[in-house]
Enzyme design. Sequence first.
Site, PDB file in Angstrom:
ATOM      1  N   ARG A   1      57.804  37.214 -30.762  1.00 58.11           N
ATOM      2  CA  ARG A   1      56.717  36.824 -31.670  1.00 58.11           C
ATOM      3  C   ARG A   1      56.588  35.313 -31.782  1.00 58.11           C
ATOM      4  O   ARG A   1      55.491  34.784 -31.956  1.00 58.11           O
ATOM      5  CB  ARG A   1      56.956  37.421 -33.056  1.00 58.11           C
ATOM      6  CG  ARG A   1      56.688  38.891 -33.058  1.00 58.11           C
ATOM      7  CD  ARG A   1      56.915  39.482 -34.423  1.00 58.11           C
ATOM      8  NE  ARG A   1      56.457  40.855 -34.437  1.00 58.11           N
ATOM      9  CZ  ARG A   1      56.770  41.728 -35.372  1.00 58.11           C
ATOM     10  NH1 ARG A   1      57.548  41.374 -36.367  1.00 58.11           N
ATOM     11  NH2 ARG A   1      56.312  42.942 -35.321  1.00 58.11           N
TER      12      ARG A   1
ATOM     13  N   LYS B   1      54.228  61.422 -36.596  1.00 50.43           N
ATOM     14  CA  LYS B   1      53.476  62.136 -37.623  1.00 50.43           C
ATOM     15  C   LYS B   1      51.973  62.174 -37.382  1.00 50.43           C
ATOM     16  O   LYS B   1      51.352  61.146 -37.125  1.00 50.43           O
ATOM     17  CB  LYS B   1      53.745  61.479 -38.985  1.00 50.43           C
ATOM     18  CG  LYS B   1      55.193  61.612 -39.422  1.00 50.43           C
ATOM     19  CD  LYS B   1      55.347  61.585 -40.928  1.00 50.43           C
ATOM     20  CE  LYS B   1      55.108  60.250 -41.478  1.00 50.43           C
ATOM     21  NZ  LYS B   1      55.520  59.753 -42.666  1.00 50.43           N
TER      22      LYS B   1
ATOM     23  N   GLY C   1      54.351  48.523 -31.729  1.00 43.10           N
ATOM     24  CA  GLY C   1      55.428  49.439 -32.089  1.00 43.10           C
ATOM     25  C   GLY C   1      56.097  50.067 -30.885  1.00 43.10           C
ATOM     26  O   GLY C   1      56.366  49.404 -29.888  1.00 43.10           O
TER      27      GLY C   1
ATOM     28  N   GLY D   1      51.134  48.619 -37.354  1.00 45.31           N
ATOM     29  CA  GLY D   1      50.279  49.105 -38.442  1.00 45.31           C
ATOM     30  C   GLY D   1      48.885  48.507 -38.370  1.00 45.31           C
ATOM     31  O   GLY D   1      47.881  49.199 -38.571  1.00 45.31           O
TER      32      GLY D   1
HETATM   33  P1  AMP Z   1      55.719  56.664 -34.633  1.00 44.17           P
HETATM   34  O1  AMP Z   1      56.498  55.665 -35.413  1.00 44.17           O
HETATM   35  O2  AMP Z   1      54.851  57.549 -35.428  1.00 44.17           O
HETATM   36  O3  AMP Z   1      55.017  56.062 -33.424  1.00 44.17           O
HETATM   37  O4  AMP Z   1      56.810  57.671 -34.027  1.00 44.17           O
HETATM   38  C1  AMP Z   1      57.775  57.287 -33.132  1.00 44.17           C
HETATM   39  C2  AMP Z   1      58.966  58.165 -33.254  1.00 44.17           C
HETATM   40  O5  AMP Z   1      58.583  59.507 -32.999  1.00 44.17           O
HETATM   41  C3  AMP Z   1      60.034  57.828 -32.255  1.00 44.17           C
HETATM   42  O6  AMP Z   1      61.167  57.377 -32.953  1.00 44.17           O
HETATM   43  C4  AMP Z   1      60.296  59.131 -31.550  1.00 44.17           C
HETATM   44  O7  AMP Z   1      61.669  59.394 -31.354  1.00 44.17           O
HETATM   45  C5  AMP Z   1      59.712  60.155 -32.483  1.00 44.17           C
HETATM   46  N1  AMP Z   1      59.358  61.385 -31.763  1.00 44.17           N
HETATM   47  C6  AMP Z   1      58.555  61.500 -30.691  1.00 44.17           C
HETATM   48  N2  AMP Z   1      58.519  62.768 -30.260  1.00 44.17           N
HETATM   49  C7  AMP Z   1      59.309  63.480 -31.074  1.00 44.17           C
HETATM   50  C8  AMP Z   1      59.672  64.859 -31.145  1.00 44.17           C
HETATM   51  N3  AMP Z   1      59.191  65.740 -30.257  1.00 44.17           N
HETATM   52  N4  AMP Z   1      60.493  65.250 -32.137  1.00 44.17           N
HETATM   53  C9  AMP Z   1      60.978  64.350 -33.029  1.00 44.17           C
HETATM   54  N5  AMP Z   1      60.674  63.041 -33.019  1.00 44.17           N
HETATM   55  C10 AMP Z   1      59.849  62.611 -32.056  1.00 44.17           C
END
Ligand code: AMP
Length: 395
Positions: free
Chosen positions: A39, A200, A351, A374
């Site tokens: 950064r 999520k 991210g 974000g």
């Molecule tokens: P996000 O912060 O919403 O982009 O989510 C990223 C996180 O989702 C990472 O730490 C991944 O390990 C997790 N992730 C991705 N696929 C899966 C899965 N099938 N089950 C559980 N966690 C997951």
Amino acid sequence: MQNLNKMTIRDLDVKGKHVLVRCDFNVPIVDGVITDDKRIVESLPTIKYLMEHGAKVILCSHLGRPNGEFNEKYSLKPIAKHLSSLLGLDVVMAEDVIGADAKAKSAALAEGDVMLLENVRFHKQEEKNDPEFSAELASLAEVYVNDAFGTAHRAHASTAGVASYLPSAVGFLIQKEIEIMGRALSDPKRPFVAILGGAKVSDKIGVINNLLLLADKILIGGAMAYTFLKATGYPIGISRVEDDKIEDAKAMMALAEEKGIEFLIPSDNVSGKEFKEDTETITKTSIPDEFMGLDIGPLTIERFSAAIEGAGTVLWNGPMGVFEWERFAVGTKAVADAIAKSGAISIIGGGDSAAAIEIYGYADKMTHISTGGGASLEFLEGLVLPGIAAIADKE
Ligand code: AMP
């Protein structure tokens, strides 16, 4: 959509003026050592441009969450030291943000000098976007530049409030973010393929709904895919799922169908018995009762890769599986491969997907890797980012 035709630093006369620049120096520091300076390095073009054009440069940033009070642990001193070595000059470090030391040191700056204020979050007024605090910050300078895309979705004093008191512009980093992502949202080269993954659905409903107005294909992987799969009646075993978002998932898939948008969800998965790296796994087109999906399977990789091939624009946010564990990183890596090979305009949300692209060595093959997680999600959702809205429009 918000007006993105903003004043840039090239539109301003900065010679001899104090220019307050909001940077994103929120870098990882372990025992006083910066462990990733990306950064800081990314902020250099804006800082160098201002130095070369005779500005008296005053930088500011937050670091961590010091909860509105001074805390040596969150001091920006290590950053001043590192910047000094990157710029090859002594960056003046202020002992405070709007106090006597900052004022005296800023008054003593010569053209081309660079100084760094202490952590703006040492004042609780920062995150409250307090007008008096904003005015005090503004009083240090004659011009304000926002170059912190990562915090542009926050209406804080140093990211937004201060712009009410000074002529303002965006720096090169924000300029690039809004040009490239703005074009993808207003006039994308088609076919426009959006790939979404991560933990999520609830975090990404807004983005998917906005992309349903724009994209030609939407590909869903990661844990969020299991909510969509459950909505279609597919057995998902003990996979992560958001039951309260199943109706949303159904609505999104119905809208995609109505609009002729290809909406791809996994057709096979690599599933594990436990959420553990060395768990027993099974790869098949359904998920047995006592298993959880941890990555997309080979058939899905093939379908997703074929959908990415020939794209005009690809937008990617979120991993396809638990990519932190190598056994479940195959889908994420395959998607990165397919994007790199596609020759499309490629935009990677910040991210985890940005981290994956770096790990797999594709960073220089991508058109744009966003500097804000974000902030890029909110941007892609079509929301107005206060840190951009606050900057003066180009006349
Ligand atoms: P996000 O912060 O919403 O982009 O989510 C990223 C996180 O989702 C990472 O730490 C991944 O390990 C997790 N992730 C991705 N696929 C899966 C899965 N099938 N089950 C559980 N966690 C997951």
